[in-house]
Motif scaffolding. Sequence first.
Motif, PDB file in Angstrom:
ATOM      1  N   THR A 396       0.808  -1.222   0.000  1.00  0.00           N
ATOM      2  CA  THR A 396       0.000   0.000   0.000  1.00  0.00           C
ATOM      3  C   THR A 396       0.839   1.270   0.000  1.00  0.00           C
ATOM      4  O   THR A 396       0.311   2.356  -0.222  1.00  0.00           O
ATOM      5  CB  THR A 396      -0.913   0.034   1.232  1.00  0.00           C
ATOM      6  OG1 THR A 396      -0.101   0.060   2.424  1.00  0.00           O
ATOM      7  CG2 THR A 396      -1.831  -1.169   1.267  1.00  0.00           C
ATOM      8  N   GLY A 397       2.137   1.149   0.267  1.00  0.00           N
ATOM      9  CA  GLY A 397       3.025   2.302   0.262  1.00  0.00           C
ATOM     10  C   GLY A 397       3.160   3.011   1.585  1.00  0.00           C
ATOM     11  O   GLY A 397       4.059   3.843   1.751  1.00  0.00           O
ATOM     12  N   ILE A 398       2.315   2.704   2.568  1.00  0.00           N
ATOM     13  CA  ILE A 398       2.385   3.445   3.821  1.00  0.00           C
ATOM     14  C   ILE A 398       3.516   2.949   4.723  1.00  0.00           C
ATOM     15  O   ILE A 398       3.840   3.593   5.722  1.00  0.00           O
ATOM     16  CB  ILE A 398       1.051   3.399   4.602  1.00  0.00           C
ATOM     17  CG1 ILE A 398       0.789   1.985   5.141  1.00  0.00           C
ATOM     18  CG2 ILE A 398      -0.103   3.890   3.749  1.00  0.00           C
ATOM     19  CD1 ILE A 398      -0.359   1.944   6.111  1.00  0.00           C
ATOM     20  N   GLY A 399       4.134   1.817   4.360  1.00  0.00           N
ATOM     21  CA  GLY A 399       5.172   1.258   5.216  1.00  0.00           C
ATOM     22  C   GLY A 399       6.568   1.741   4.908  1.00  0.00           C
ATOM     23  O   GLY A 399       7.515   1.384   5.612  1.00  0.00           O
ATOM     24  N   TYR A 400       6.740   2.546   3.876  1.00  0.00           N
ATOM     25  CA  TYR A 400       8.080   3.026   3.530  1.00  0.00           C
ATOM     26  C   TYR A 400       8.458   4.247   4.362  1.00  0.00           C
ATOM     27  O   TYR A 400       7.632   5.106   4.650  1.00  0.00           O
ATOM     28  CB  TYR A 400       8.157   3.387   2.049  1.00  0.00           C
ATOM     29  CG  TYR A 400       8.145   2.185   1.137  1.00  0.00           C
ATOM     30  CD1 TYR A 400       9.251   1.355   1.038  1.00  0.00           C
ATOM     31  CD2 TYR A 400       7.013   1.876   0.385  1.00  0.00           C
ATOM     32  CE1 TYR A 400       9.242   0.240   0.208  1.00  0.00           C
ATOM     33  CE2 TYR A 400       6.993   0.769  -0.456  1.00  0.00           C
ATOM     34  CZ  TYR A 400       8.110  -0.042  -0.529  1.00  0.00           C
ATOM     35  OH  TYR A 400       8.091  -1.148  -1.354  1.00  0.00           O
ATOM     36  N   ARG A 401       9.722   4.308   4.721  1.00  0.00           N
ATOM     37  CA  ARG A 401      10.281   5.501   5.341  1.00  0.00           C
ATOM     38  C   ARG A 401      11.595   5.815   4.643  1.00  0.00           C
ATOM     39  O   ARG A 401      12.228   4.942   4.056  1.00  0.00           O
ATOM     40  CB  ARG A 401      10.492   5.321   6.842  1.00  0.00           C
ATOM     41  CG  ARG A 401      11.526   4.293   7.235  1.00  0.00           C
ATOM     42  CD  ARG A 401      11.763   4.312   8.747  1.00  0.00           C
ATOM     43  NE  ARG A 401      12.329   5.570   9.190  1.00  0.00           N
ATOM     44  CZ  ARG A 401      12.437   5.930  10.472  1.00  0.00           C
ATOM     45  NH1 ARG A 401      11.980   5.118  11.429  1.00  0.00           N
ATOM     46  NH2 ARG A 401      12.972   7.081  10.806  1.00  0.00           N
ATOM     47  N   TYR A 402      11.988   7.070   4.684  1.00  0.00           N
ATOM     48  CA  TYR A 402      13.229   7.491   4.046  1.00  0.00           C
ATOM     49  C   TYR A 402      14.358   7.518   5.070  1.00  0.00           C
ATOM     50  O   TYR A 402      14.134   7.823   6.246  1.00  0.00           O
ATOM     51  CB  TYR A 402      13.061   8.864   3.407  1.00  0.00           C
ATOM     52  CG  TYR A 402      12.034   8.899   2.309  1.00  0.00           C
ATOM     53  CD1 TYR A 402      11.977   7.886   1.347  1.00  0.00           C
ATOM     54  CD2 TYR A 402      11.108   9.936   2.211  1.00  0.00           C
ATOM     55  CE1 TYR A 402      11.035   7.914   0.336  1.00  0.00           C
ATOM     56  CE2 TYR A 402      10.167   9.972   1.191  1.00  0.00           C
ATOM     57  CZ  TYR A 402      10.128   8.959   0.258  1.00  0.00           C
ATOM     58  OH  TYR A 402       9.192   8.981  -0.753  1.00  0.00           O
ATOM     59  N   ALA A 403      15.561   7.210   4.609  1.00  0.00           N
ATOM     60  CA  ALA A 403      16.718   7.174   5.492  1.00  0.00           C
ATOM     61  C   ALA A 403      16.975   8.558   6.079  1.00  0.00           C
ATOM     62  O   ALA A 403      16.850   9.585   5.396  1.00  0.00           O
ATOM     63  CB  ALA A 403      17.941   6.687   4.728  1.00  0.00           C
ATOM     64  N   ALA A 404      17.326   8.592   7.339  1.00  0.00           N
ATOM     65  CA  ALA A 404      17.613   9.851   8.039  1.00  0.00           C
ATOM     66  C   ALA A 404      19.108   9.942   8.319  1.00  0.00           C
ATOM     67  O   ALA A 404      19.789   8.918   8.458  1.00  0.00           O
ATOM     68  CB  ALA A 404      16.835   9.903   9.351  1.00  0.00           C
ATOM     69  N   PRO A 405      19.649  11.149   8.387  1.00  0.00           N
ATOM     70  CA  PRO A 405      21.072  11.295   8.714  1.00  0.00           C
ATOM     71  C   PRO A 405      21.364  10.825  10.133  1.00  0.00           C
ATOM     72  O   PRO A 405      20.478  10.802  10.992  1.00  0.00           O
ATOM     73  CB  PRO A 405      21.312  12.797   8.558  1.00  0.00           C
ATOM     74  CG  PRO A 405      19.981  13.426   8.703  1.00  0.00           C
ATOM     75  CD  PRO A 405      18.985  12.441   8.172  1.00  0.00           C
ATOM     76  N   ARG A 406      22.605  10.450  10.357  1.00  0.00           N
ATOM     77  CA  ARG A 406      23.016   9.979  11.675  1.00  0.00           C
ATOM     78  C   ARG A 406      22.729  11.054  12.728  1.00  0.00           C
ATOM     79  O   ARG A 406      23.019  12.237  12.540  1.00  0.00           O
ATOM     80  CB  ARG A 406      24.508   9.647  11.673  1.00  0.00           C
ATOM     81  CG  ARG A 406      25.017   9.018  12.973  1.00  0.00           C
ATOM     82  CD  ARG A 406      26.510   8.742  12.889  1.00  0.00           C
ATOM     83  NE  ARG A 406      26.811   7.823  11.807  1.00  0.00           N
ATOM     84  CZ  ARG A 406      26.765   6.492  11.915  1.00  0.00           C
ATOM     85  NH1 ARG A 406      26.409   5.950  13.073  1.00  0.00           N
ATOM     86  NH2 ARG A 406      27.074   5.735  10.879  1.00  0.00           N
ATOM     87  N   GLY A 407      22.142  10.635  13.833  1.00  0.00           N
ATOM     88  CA  GLY A 407      21.862  11.552  14.924  1.00  0.00           C
ATOM     89  C   GLY A 407      20.539  12.270  14.821  1.00  0.00           C
ATOM     90  O   GLY A 407      20.182  13.042  15.714  1.00  0.00           O
ATOM     91  N   ALA A 408      19.781  12.015  13.740  1.00  0.00           N
ATOM     92  CA  ALA A 408      18.501  12.692  13.572  1.00  0.00           C
ATOM     93  C   ALA A 408      17.470  12.123  14.547  1.00  0.00           C
ATOM     94  O   ALA A 408      17.609  11.012  15.065  1.00  0.00           O
ATOM     95  CB  ALA A 408      18.006  12.536  12.140  1.00  0.00           C
TER      96      ALA A 408
END
Length: 513
Positions: A396-408
Amino acid sequence: MNGETSERHVIVVGAGPTGLLLAGDLAAAGVPVTLVEKRGHRISNLSRAFVVHARTLEQLDARGLADALEAKGRTLDRINLFGRLSVRLDTLPSRFNHLLVIPQYEVEEVLERRAVEAGVRFRYETEVTAIEQGTDAGTATGVGAGGEEGGVTVVVRTADGGTDRLIAAYVVGTDGHRSAVRTAVGLPFPGKSVIRSVVLADVRLDEEPAQVLTANAVGDAFAFIAPFGDGYHRVIGWHRGHDVPDSEPLGLDEVREITRLALGRDYGMRDARWMSRFHSDERQAPAYRVGRVFLAGDAAHVHTPAGGQGMNTGLQDAANLGWKLAAVLGGHADPALLDTYEAERHPVGRAVLRSSGGIVRLAMAKSPWMLGLRTALTTLVNQVAPVRTRAVGRITGIGYRYAAPRGAHRLVGTRVPDVALITGRLHESLRGGRFVLVTPPGREPEGDRGDRLAVGHWTSDCRTTVLVRPDGYVAWAADDAVDDATVEAALREWLGEPLGESLEPGKPLGSEV
């Protein structure tokens, strides 16, 4: 030859759903847009896609378009696979806890109308023949004639057989799996054909299927039936024992036979208005950006139709790229922000290739070990909630997240549900392509960024402060101890200076995601 020059101009090539959404987003943000389409001005009713998933509906809701589409289509609260697997959607953490069954052309009509109203200029019967990039291809300034000082020139063949040169700051190829834009910038499209000689027919049925979507697979055949809503149904089928070239003539008797093998009956199909064969590929461009040229949708990735993720993935590409181009061209963000488009969307495209490919391979299973694997996976998804949640989130697409920078902060890169705010729903606040700062009541940011920022307050006692990107993902977040200066620093990083203040030269904005 005629020329067009604009330091803020964007050319979108391909007037399918992805291109229409992207062009509409850019135009709504005040960016001059030309949409180039090889075909004539006609939205075909020969749709390829029939399914709009929850995450795409959320994106359309943030543009005020979802309700109109929901009124035209039919909803489905579960997905049935392999005969034994029934995945419920009514538990999705979304306002759209269902599947919307609607032909692609209905989606295109809504998106085209929005693009026209926003001021997109359409050039139909215009074919891209070459792309020339300037020496300053990595920045958003210095567009010159012929692309010599930066910018990009698109050479096109016009309807009368002539040649034209269209000059812009950026070009986005949304022109499908045979993308002229991708070819022009020299990107390969590695991959392979997964299924050959798939048959397709748009027919009338004497017997209406019991379900909105009907699908099943046996060892040697599968079939899929979906309604257009005009009395016709789309039938897609495949038979392992009849692997012939796409050019082989197709008769309705063959479609009936495959449907009977896979579904047990042919529902009295008749009066075919269109029939064809096709093959299904799995391919992905190694890069989504070459200088000032981007790829999105089927120009960047193609995969099997299993799971109905094709159109949805392309629309998500457009939602990710549009606000970034608008921010850079509006002078509110450093061009480095554009690099995050590929960094975020290429892994998603790769994951969709894997998931859709896995579904179709399991559907085609015939060997004992593959059938055993299918049974085991079906049992796992049916009985283990975390596995089921992950599978549904991917489809469904709702399970994707984008990578965050270290320490975010832990929330950075995650999708934000349509939470209730004192002023209304989050998706309503996102309309207009703005960021939304969601805070506890009482906090108001300094300066005037009304053209780029809306402020919403929790209706609950939540103390977290969240800056939501225009595409509905978290750009920045902080817990309850955050001070006003920290919030202002985040706003300056992501949105630039308030109105009346100029951007400091060389200051990177939103360069990390």
